[in-house]
Design a protein around this motif. Structure first.
Motif, mmCIF file in Angstrom:
data_model
loop_
_atom_site.group_PDB
_atom_site.id
_atom_site.type_symbol
_atom_site.label_atom_id
_atom_site.label_comp_id
_atom_site.label_asym_id
_atom_site.label_seq_id
_atom_site.Cartn_x
_atom_site.Cartn_y
_atom_site.Cartn_z
ATOM 1 N N SER A 202 40.890 86.437 1.815
ATOM 2 C CA SER A 202 41.006 87.794 2.353
ATOM 3 C C SER A 202 41.982 87.834 3.528
ATOM 4 C CB SER A 202 39.631 88.312 2.785
ATOM 5 O OG SER A 202 39.171 87.640 3.948
ATOM 6 N N LEU A 203 41.949 86.803 4.371
ATOM 7 C CA LEU A 203 42.888 86.738 5.493
ATOM 8 C C LEU A 203 44.327 86.608 5.001
ATOM 9 C CD1 LEU A 203 40.900 84.399 7.923
ATOM 10 C CD2 LEU A 203 41.225 86.858 8.131
ATOM 11 N N ILE A 204 44.522 85.800 3.960
ATOM 12 C CA ILE A 204 45.859 85.638 3.378
ATOM 13 C C ILE A 204 46.340 86.963 2.784
ATOM 14 C CG2 ILE A 204 47.165 84.497 1.540
ATOM 15 C CD1 ILE A 204 45.415 82.025 1.987
ATOM 16 N N ALA A 205 45.427 87.695 2.138
ATOM 17 C CA ALA A 205 45.785 88.986 1.545
ATOM 18 C C ALA A 205 46.231 89.978 2.614
ATOM 19 C CB ALA A 205 44.594 89.546 0.763
ATOM 20 N N VAL A 206 45.475 90.035 3.723
ATOM 21 C CA VAL A 206 45.836 90.953 4.818
ATOM 22 C C VAL A 206 47.191 90.561 5.401
ATOM 23 C CG1 VAL A 206 45.197 91.750 7.115
ATOM 24 C CG2 VAL A 206 43.438 91.501 5.359
ATOM 25 N N PRO B 260 44.772 91.605 -5.661
ATOM 26 C CA PRO B 260 43.393 91.667 -5.156
ATOM 27 C C PRO B 260 42.429 90.784 -5.938
ATOM 28 C CG PRO B 260 43.932 93.655 -6.377
ATOM 29 C CD PRO B 260 45.204 92.890 -6.226
ATOM 30 N N SER B 261 42.798 90.418 -7.177
ATOM 31 C CA SER B 261 41.915 89.583 -7.989
ATOM 32 C C SER B 261 41.767 88.182 -7.425
ATOM 33 C CB SER B 261 42.437 89.500 -9.425
ATOM 34 O OG SER B 261 43.749 88.946 -9.455
ATOM 35 N N LEU B 262 42.665 87.786 -6.507
ATOM 36 C CA LEU B 262 42.565 86.457 -5.906
ATOM 37 C C LEU B 262 41.473 86.386 -4.850
ATOM 38 C CD1 LEU B 262 46.359 85.550 -5.494
ATOM 39 C CD2 LEU B 262 44.783 84.856 -7.316
ATOM 40 N N VAL B 263 41.025 87.547 -4.395
ATOM 41 C CA VAL B 263 39.933 87.597 -3.406
ATOM 42 C C VAL B 263 38.628 87.875 -4.144
ATOM 43 C CG1 VAL B 263 39.067 88.684 -1.312
ATOM 44 C CG2 VAL B 263 41.527 88.500 -1.694
ATOM 45 N N PRO B 264 37.659 86.955 -4.113
ATOM 46 C CA PRO B 264 36.386 87.196 -4.799
ATOM 47 C C PRO B 264 35.684 88.453 -4.285
ATOM 48 C CG PRO B 264 36.589 84.879 -4.165
ATOM 49 C CD PRO B 264 37.728 85.608 -3.504
ATOM 50 N N VAL B 265 35.153 89.235 -5.196
ATOM 51 C CA VAL B 265 34.415 90.467 -4.911
ATOM 52 C C VAL B 265 35.268 91.441 -4.098
ATOM 53 C CG1 VAL B 265 32.079 91.305 -4.389
ATOM 54 C CG2 VAL B 265 32.446 88.872 -4.639
ATOM 55 N N ALA B 266 36.557 91.531 -4.446
ATOM 56 C CA ALA B 266 37.448 92.450 -3.721
ATOM 57 C C ALA B 266 37.072 93.906 -3.969
ATOM 58 C CB ALA B 266 38.895 92.205 -4.138
ATOM 59 N N GLN B 267 36.392 94.186 -5.085
ATOM 60 C CA GLN B 267 36.026 95.568 -5.390
ATOM 61 C C GLN B 267 34.809 96.039 -4.609
ATOM 62 O OE1 GLN B 267 35.411 92.996 -7.265
ATOM 63 N NE2 GLN B 267 33.384 93.149 -8.206
ATOM 64 N N SER B 268 34.210 95.146 -3.839
ATOM 65 C CA SER B 268 32.987 95.510 -3.118
ATOM 66 C C SER B 268 33.089 95.100 -1.649
ATOM 67 C CB SER B 268 31.785 94.833 -3.786
ATOM 68 O OG SER B 268 30.593 95.129 -3.093
ATOM 69 N N ASP B 269 32.559 93.937 -1.309
ATOM 70 C CA ASP B 269 32.481 93.515 0.092
ATOM 71 C C ASP B 269 33.852 93.353 0.741
ATOM 72 O OD1 ASP B 269 29.819 93.505 -0.274
ATOM 73 O OD2 ASP B 269 29.549 91.337 -0.274
#
Length: 212
Positions: free
Chosen positions: A123-127, A142-151
């Protein structure tokens, strides 16, 4: 993805707003007023034990505290609730490995970036990869971050929209809070005032929890 705790939070808000609106105007009693906080603490502990969900447990106690503070204006309500939150968090950290792992990963995700802290690190890398203006809608990963559709939805939005969009999103939440509390101040009776204030606090606290 049905989480029973989500409608439970709203039902508890309605219940507590009605309870306080019915009892407080007649006679203020600390025993009577603190009983809901005790109920919240026990419910939060039950959630913590049953689902190992420190976030929901913390949010539940905070919502009770905010509503009781709005109803009474007593600062000690927030102090007592803060102490209960520390006790509950300490119990969760000491008793449950999953809570301890999450807290440790949040404090220092770089200790185990490929295993226990993988979600936080991604998530930090994505930001960071989103930069100022973002990669563009639909152009991120966004698929590289687990549970990106929620938490971790904020990380996905920050990657595709960048810092600018992230700040605009937070500004929208602040506007919602301002409008919600304004509606609470203009409410015709105590129940509506407490319910509007409680829902506004719920939106704000949930936002802080998810972004954090």
């Amino acid at each position: 993805y049905l989480q029973p705790s989500e409608p439970l939070k709203l039902l508890i808000l309605v219940f507590l707003a009605a309870y306080l609106a019915d009892h407080l105007p007649r006679q203020f009693s600390w025993k009577q007023s603190l009983a809901p906080i005790g109920l919240a603490f026990l419910a939060a502990l039950a959630l913590l034990v049953g689902q190992h969900d420190l976030g929901t447990a913390s949010l539940l106690i905070l919502l009770f505290a905010v509503l009781l503070y709005l109803a009474t204006g007593r600062l000690r309500v927030l102090v007592i609730s803060g102490l209960l939150l520390l006790v509950g968090g300490g119990l969760g950290y000491g008793l449950f490995d999953v809570v301890r792992l999450r807290v440790d990963a949040w404090i220092n995700p770089w200790l185990d970036p490929s295993n226990r802290s993988y979600q936080v690190v991604q998530s930090l890398i994505a930001v960071a990869s989103g930069g100022i203006f973002g990669s563009g809608i639909g152009l991120g990963s966004p698929s590289l971050v687990p549970v990106a559709q929620s938490d971790f939805i904020y990380s996905a939005l920050a990657e595709e929209g960048g810092l600018v969009f992230s700040l605009v999103l937070l500004a929208i939440f602040l506007l919602l809070l301002q409008r919600g509390f304004s509606a609470a101040l203009r409410a015709r009776d105590l129940f509506q005032r407490l319910l509007a204030g409680g829902i506004s606090a719920y939106l704000g606290l949930q936002c802080i929890l998810i972004v954090s």
